[in-house]
Design a protein around this motif. Structure first.
Motif, PDB file in Angstrom:
ATOM      1  N   SER A   1       0.845  -1.209   0.000  1.00 13.33           N
ATOM      2  CA  SER A   1       0.000   0.000   0.000  1.00 13.33           C
ATOM      3  C   SER A   1       0.877   1.254   0.000  1.00 13.33           C
ATOM      4  O   SER A   1       0.529   2.265  -0.619  1.00 13.33           O
ATOM      5  CB  SER A   1      -0.967   0.004   1.186  1.00 13.33           C
ATOM      6  N   LEU A   2       2.032   1.188   0.682  1.00 13.89           N
ATOM      7  CA  LEU A   2       2.942   2.344   0.666  1.00 13.89           C
ATOM      8  C   LEU A   2       3.535   2.520  -0.745  1.00 13.89           C
ATOM      9  O   LEU A   2       3.674   3.645  -1.244  1.00 13.89           O
ATOM     10  CB  LEU A   2       4.099   2.163   1.656  1.00 13.89           C
TER      11      LEU A   2
ATOM     12  N   GLY B   1       4.009   3.860   7.353  1.00 18.98           N
ATOM     13  CA  GLY B   1       2.679   3.390   7.719  1.00 18.98           C
ATOM     14  C   GLY B   1       2.241   3.876   9.101  1.00 18.98           C
ATOM     15  O   GLY B   1       3.061   3.951  10.023  1.00 18.98           O
ATOM     16  N   GLN B   2       0.952   4.161   9.218  1.00 19.57           N
ATOM     17  CA  GLN B   2       0.378   4.509  10.529  1.00 19.57           C
ATOM     18  C   GLN B   2       0.472   3.332  11.498  1.00 19.57           C
ATOM     19  O   GLN B   2       0.394   3.495  12.708  1.00 19.57           O
ATOM     20  CB  GLN B   2      -1.091   4.917  10.346  1.00 19.57           C
TER      21      GLN B   2
ATOM     22  N   ALA C   1       2.767   3.994  14.549  1.00 19.27           N
ATOM     23  CA  ALA C   1       2.354   5.395  14.715  1.00 19.27           C
ATOM     24  C   ALA C   1       3.435   6.227  15.411  1.00 19.27           C
ATOM     25  O   ALA C   1       3.716   7.355  15.000  1.00 19.27           O
ATOM     26  CB  ALA C   1       1.056   5.448  15.510  1.00 19.27           C
ATOM     27  N   GLN C   2       4.044   5.661  16.447  1.00 19.38           N
ATOM     28  CA  GLN C   2       5.072   6.423  17.174  1.00 19.38           C
ATOM     29  C   GLN C   2       6.263   6.693  16.243  1.00 19.38           C
ATOM     30  O   GLN C   2       6.853   7.774  16.268  1.00 19.38           O
ATOM     31  CB  GLN C   2       5.525   5.631  18.408  1.00 19.38           C
ATOM     32  N   GLN C   3       6.576   5.705  15.412  1.00 23.59           N
ATOM     33  CA  GLN C   3       7.701   5.845  14.471  1.00 23.59           C
ATOM     34  C   GLN C   3       7.479   7.022  13.508  1.00 23.59           C
ATOM     35  O   GLN C   3       8.377   7.834  13.308  1.00 23.59           O
ATOM     36  CB  GLN C   3       7.862   4.545  13.686  1.00 23.59           C
ATOM     37  N   VAL C   4       6.274   7.124  12.926  1.00 22.66           N
ATOM     38  CA  VAL C   4       6.044   8.230  11.968  1.00 22.66           C
ATOM     39  C   VAL C   4       6.145   9.561  12.678  1.00 22.66           C
ATOM     40  O   VAL C   4       6.693  10.530  12.112  1.00 22.66           O
ATOM     41  CB  VAL C   4       4.633   8.206  11.320  1.00 22.66           C
TER      42      VAL C   4
ATOM     43  N   CYS D   1       0.608   6.587   5.563  1.00 21.34           N
ATOM     44  CA  CYS D   1      -0.429   5.780   4.905  1.00 21.34           C
ATOM     45  C   CYS D   1      -1.190   4.949   5.944  1.00 21.34           C
ATOM     46  O   CYS D   1      -0.597   4.506   6.931  1.00 21.34           O
ATOM     47  CB  CYS D   1       0.211   4.839   3.887  1.00 21.34           C
ATOM     48  N   PRO D   2      -2.504   4.724   5.693  1.00 19.68           N
ATOM     49  CA  PRO D   2      -3.327   4.026   6.680  1.00 19.68           C
ATOM     50  C   PRO D   2      -2.921   2.562   6.893  1.00 19.68           C
ATOM     51  O   PRO D   2      -2.227   1.972   6.069  1.00 19.68           O
ATOM     52  CB  PRO D   2      -4.735   4.099   6.095  1.00 19.68           C
TER      53      PRO D   2
END
Ligand code: AMP
Length: 285
Positions: free
Chosen positions: A38-39, A153-154, A157-160, A179-180
């Motif tokens: 997806s990414l 990717g979400q 989440a902490q990484q983004v 990306c979701p």
């Protein structure tokens, strides 16, 4: 095209840049699945040329973590990338990235360390030094590939959030696109680590998405008190699940809030069959 050498990526990307082409980077650790794809698809919509890095980064794993047994499927990953129209699969060795004989510690390597506020919680709390390793390798990949866009990717989440902060604080000329989360039909978030689970384990692992959905439906019914929302997990957990954390925080800053709101994110880490799984859900969407 599979490339292992930093210089070879540089040469190719320089060539593209001279032609005015926009370059997208999708950093991965391989064992590619639909989440990664997806990414790549998003990158194809946004960029002219796509680089997917496949690198199991030793410096983001703790000494007792799964670095050695992490799934490595480069041949299949390369085929998948080819069929998705990826231009370069960059798969360096640890030696190519960090040099021979370099001890992977702060004593001998320049690290990029994200601020304590962002890493003293969630995954950073149990995986001490993990985000130093992540930011360092992502910074290196940014410097090697010099992409216009980078896709994350979400799911992590902490990484983004940590990477967006690094990009802002260090004025890195790249646009980070989030990306979701891609899930199985069952609700299980796709992850390379799902490969460690038995069929029964995959069923037990549904507890993560169930807990998050339950929190969201309680929030939708009007419960906003964060402690009350977090309490709801205990009716769902069994002795098959080792909860590491459940948190409800601001989705952009990871700040704690007493009352959940439409900018909140619920995040969970839980072990199933000894496999550490993470997931998250925005409450306002
Ligand atoms: P990894 O190979 O696990 O390091 O992941 C590489 C990238 O893919 C990271 O930006 C992840 O957040 C993203 N990713 C992993 N799993 C998923 C998923 N289920 N949905 C969307 N993105 C994902």
């Amino acid at each position: 095209m599979l490339i292992n050498k930093i210089e070879d990526v540089r040469t190719q990307v320089n060539d593209w840049k001279k032609q005015g082409l926009k370059v997208g980077l999708v950093p991965t650790m391989g064992a590619l699945h639909e989440g990664h794809l997806s990414l790549i698809k998003k990158a194809k919509e946004t960029c002219d040329k796509i680089v997917v890095s496949v690198f199991v980064n030793p410096i983001q794993f703790g000494p007792s973590e799964d670095f050695d047994k992490y799934p490595r499927t480069l041949e299949a990953d390369t085929k998948l990338c080819d069929s998705e129209g990826v231009d370069i699969v960059f798969a360096p060795t640890p030696k190519e990235m960090y040099g021979e004989g370099v001890r992977l510690s702060n004593d001998t390597l320049t690290y990029v360390c994200p601020p304590f506020f962002y890493v003293n919680k969630l995954c950073g709390k149990s995986r001490v030094g993990h985000f130093d390793g992540v930011c360092t390798v992502v910074m290196k990949l940014f410097n090697i590939v010099q992409p216009d866009y980078a896709f994350f990717g979400q799911k992590d989440a902490q990484q983004v959030i940590v990477i967006k902060k690094m990009v802002k604080d260090l004025n890195i000329p790249v646009e980070v696109i989030q990306c979701p989360i891609v899930r199985e039909e069952s609700g299980l978030a796709l992850s390379s680590r799902n490969k460690y689970l038995t069929e029964q384990g995959k069923i037990e692992a549904l507890v993560l998405s169930k807990i998050l959905n339950n929190i969201k439906s309680c929030y939708n019914k009007g419960i906003t008190d964060v402690s009350a929302l977090k309490e709801t997990v205990y009716s769902i957990l069994s002795d098959k699940h080792e909860l590491e954390y459940i948190e409800i925080l601001n989705r952009d800053t990871l700040e704690e809030e007493k009352k959940a709101n439409n900018d909140s994110i619920a995040l969970i880490a839980c072990r199933v069959e000894g496999v550490r799984l993470i997931d998250n859900l925005y409450l306002g969407e």
